[in-house]
Design an enzyme around this catalytic site. Sequence first.
Site, PDB file in Angstrom:
ATOM      1  N   GLU A  35      54.858   2.904  -4.445  1.00 32.45           N
ATOM      2  CA  GLU A  35      54.073   3.038  -3.208  1.00 32.45           C
ATOM      3  C   GLU A  35      54.984   3.023  -1.962  1.00 32.45           C
ATOM      4  O   GLU A  35      56.202   2.817  -2.073  1.00 32.45           O
ATOM      5  CB  GLU A  35      53.020   1.915  -3.172  1.00 32.45           C
ATOM      6  CG  GLU A  35      51.624   2.400  -3.558  1.00 32.45           C
ATOM      7  CD  GLU A  35      50.976   3.153  -2.397  1.00 32.45           C
ATOM      8  OE1 GLU A  35      51.678   3.616  -1.468  1.00 32.45           O
ATOM      9  OE2 GLU A  35      49.738   3.277  -2.416  1.00 32.45           O
ATOM     10  N   HIS A  36      54.346   3.175  -0.806  1.00 28.80           N
ATOM     11  CA  HIS A  36      55.050   3.314   0.479  1.00 28.80           C
ATOM     12  C   HIS A  36      56.065   2.192   0.763  1.00 28.80           C
ATOM     13  O   HIS A  36      55.878   1.047   0.381  1.00 28.80           O
ATOM     14  CB  HIS A  36      54.021   3.334   1.613  1.00 28.80           C
ATOM     15  CG  HIS A  36      53.249   2.046   1.691  1.00 28.80           C
ATOM     16  ND1 HIS A  36      53.685   0.968   2.423  1.00 28.80           N
ATOM     17  CD2 HIS A  36      52.105   1.657   1.077  1.00 28.80           C
ATOM     18  CE1 HIS A  36      52.832  -0.017   2.274  1.00 28.80           C
ATOM     19  NE2 HIS A  36      51.861   0.362   1.467  1.00 28.80           N
ATOM     20  N   ASP A  37      57.123   2.548   1.434  1.00 33.80           N
ATOM     21  CA  ASP A  37      58.095   1.606   2.006  1.00 33.80           C
ATOM     22  C   ASP A  37      58.863   0.771   0.979  1.00 33.80           C
ATOM     23  O   ASP A  37      59.398  -0.273   1.321  1.00 33.80           O
ATOM     24  CB  ASP A  37      57.414   0.663   3.023  1.00 33.80           C
ATOM     25  CG  ASP A  37      56.797   1.439   4.171  1.00 33.80           C
ATOM     26  OD1 ASP A  37      57.543   2.191   4.833  1.00 33.80           O
ATOM     27  OD2 ASP A  37      55.572   1.330   4.390  1.00 33.80           O
TER      28      ASP A  37
END
Length: 208
Positions: free
Chosen positions: A134-136
């Site tokens: 997922e993001h980041d």
Amino acid sequence: MSLLIGVYGASGCGRGIMPLLRAQYPQATLIFIDDGHPPGRVNGHDVVAWGDFLEGRSENRAVSIAIAAARTRQDIAEKCEAADVPLVEARAASVVQMDEVVIGQGACLSPYVTLTSNIRIGRCFHANLYSYVEHDCVIGDFVTLAPGAKINGAVTIGDHAYVGSAAVIRQGLSIGAGATVGMGAVVTRDVPPGVTVVGNPARPLTKG
Ligand code: UDP
């Protein structure tokens, strides 16, 4: 001159990566490199030892390291670098990759992997079937995600870490270098470097 691609490892991992590269590089010659396998054929491709790959038919060579063990992957990556053989990325057509994802060389991205946005990943990353990042997230070198591993947002994963099948890592956690997350673990706290965690909620594995 036509491209010669060596898939390093003719075992389970390699046999899952070979068809991806065949689809990506229809003009290339594709062979397995395996130091523990007698010369022969596997799934329609020649199997050769590393020395024979270097001596062989082409100056235009590249390697995909399709071996799950992270340390072995690193040793082979260093061997390739010393021999001036570049690493090639294997990527299934079904991989979803969103915005601002940076991946180091030599990744193997299996079918139905998803990488969302703003992610940094190091060298020779293995993301197996249906795993996601997922993001980041920030992921180190030679990290392995087994099938269905779920890495939620803003997770940091150190070099050589292994996340087992269907394990879930909660958002924002840190998985230390060389750590192992067992199959199906639900990780709700940081995992220190080198530690193996199992279960739900995941706890360090103790002997005995
Ligand atoms: N292997 C190799 N050179 C090495 C280490 C391993 O050619 O330095 C090969 C080994 O002979 C085996 C494969 O890599 O065929 C690894 O297969 P294994 O079943 O251990 O695991 P996989 O990574 O395919 O899940």
